[in-house]
Design an enzyme around this catalytic site. Structure first.
Site, PDB file in Angstrom:
ATOM      1  N   ASP A 202      36.496  53.889  31.321  1.00 32.38           N
ATOM      2  CA  ASP A 202      36.659  52.327  30.586  1.00 32.38           C
ATOM      3  C   ASP A 202      35.607  52.398  29.214  1.00 32.38           C
ATOM      4  O   ASP A 202      34.889  53.655  29.606  1.00 32.38           O
ATOM      5  CB  ASP A 202      36.744  51.190  30.993  1.00 32.38           C
ATOM      6  CG  ASP A 202      37.535  50.963  32.301  1.00 32.38           C
ATOM      7  OD1 ASP A 202      39.096  51.647  32.248  1.00 32.38           O
ATOM      8  OD2 ASP A 202      37.412  50.263  33.358  1.00 32.38           O
TER       9      ASP A 202
ATOM     10  N   TYR B 136      30.661  56.870  41.952  1.00 32.25           N
ATOM     11  CA  TYR B 136      30.185  55.619  41.386  1.00 32.25           C
ATOM     12  C   TYR B 136      28.946  55.107  41.425  1.00 32.25           C
ATOM     13  O   TYR B 136      28.703  55.189  42.471  1.00 32.25           O
ATOM     14  CB  TYR B 136      31.028  55.091  40.681  1.00 32.25           C
ATOM     15  CG  TYR B 136      32.224  56.248  39.875  1.00 32.25           C
ATOM     16  CD1 TYR B 136      32.573  55.487  38.497  1.00 32.25           C
ATOM     17  CD2 TYR B 136      34.127  56.099  40.760  1.00 32.25           C
ATOM     18  CE1 TYR B 136      33.407  56.147  37.687  1.00 32.25           C
ATOM     19  CE2 TYR B 136      34.783  56.211  40.025  1.00 32.25           C
ATOM     20  CZ  TYR B 136      34.610  56.437  38.597  1.00 32.25           C
ATOM     21  OH  TYR B 136      35.867  56.982  38.266  1.00 32.25           O
TER      22      TYR B 136
END
Length: 274
Positions: free
Chosen positions: A71, A131
């Site tokens: 994003d 992540y």
């Protein structure tokens, strides 16, 4: 429709055309100034910058394919991508890295280049990702960490946080901890668990130097899934929601979707697994 468009539409890896070779790229970037990984009609995507750098460095137009989207504002320590280049460009990997970095903004760096098998695909060959989310716990925010952490002040219930974090490990339907990309109605998405089920292999936390890090390793992550997991975990840790509420998000496919989304700036793609 171009060859790249066909590959994207059908989800196929057709390999490089005759006379071309495939390159594998490892890329690090600070996501703050960019509109995310994916190419944008108005520009500003990291993919746009890489495509432009290849064209500027070699006068060859090609498409850089990433392992997946990040994003706007999300960072990467090691995004993986591939691209096809003419064999006539007989450049060593070190020369490719130097040429591309010379044409890229300083917030985007190619850190490794290698020629790879024609069958390698940055997205379809991947078997998982890691992540990391960074949460700032010191009383004041360093100006050098702005847009790179999420400042969360006040006491945290670390035991409840650990309990909920551990419950993420395993295979779950993450429909309530992910967002709808808008390609189908949410009522339809909720009836398709095959699209929203993922396996988390590892979910860990560590607190060091006033920074709380949450790290997740899984076979794949849905749209905004990590940010919603972290935001929801923090709701429990701050005493604003219960552990039972969090468990309901994991076990009840009819539960109300969480709207507790952590800011983009604290999220990092650490590595892609193959």
């Amino acid at each position: 429709m171009s060859r790249s468009d066909v590959e994207s539409e059908l989800g196929l890896n057709v390999g490089p055309p005759p006379g071309w070779r495939r390159l594998r790229l490892h890329i690090a970037y600070c996501g703050t100034p960019w509109r995310g990984w994916q190419s944008q009609t108005i520009g500003g995507g990291i993919q746009d910058e890489l495509n432009a750098a290849v064209l500027k460095a070699t006068r060859v137009q090609t498409m850089v394919h990433g392992s997946g989207r990040t994003d706007a504002g999300v960072h990467a320590l090691e995004q993986v991508a591939h691209m096809d280049v003419p064999e006539s460009l007989n450049l060593r990997p070190e020369a490719w890295m130097k040429a591309l970095n010379a044409c890229l903004p300083l917030t985007i760096r190619v850190v490794e280049v290698a020629y790879c098998e024609p069958s390698f695909h940055a997205r379809f060959s991947a078997c998982g990702k890691v992540y990391r989310y960074r949460i700032w716990r010191n009383p004041w925010l360093s100006p050098f960490e702005a847009d790179r952490v999420w400042p969360v002040h006040g006491p945290l219930d670390m035991d409840s946080l650990q309990t909920c974090l551990s419950s993420l490990v395993g295979t779950h339907n993450f429909a309530c901890l992910s967002a709808n990309r808008g390609d189908m109605p949410e009522t339809l998405r909720r009836t398709m668990p095959e699209k929203t089920t993922r396996t988390i292999h590892r979910a860990e936390m560590r607190l060091e130097g006033g920074i709380l890090e949450l790290e997740f390793e899984g076979d794949g992550f849905l749209y905004k899934m990590v940010r919603l997991m972290v935001g929801s975990l923090m709701q429990v840790a701050r005493g604003r929601a219960t552990a039972d509420w969090f468990q309901d998000l994991l076990t009840n496919p009819k539960a109300v979707q969480s709207n507790q989304m952590a800011p983009a700036g604290g999220l990092y793609l650490v590595r892609v697994l193959y």
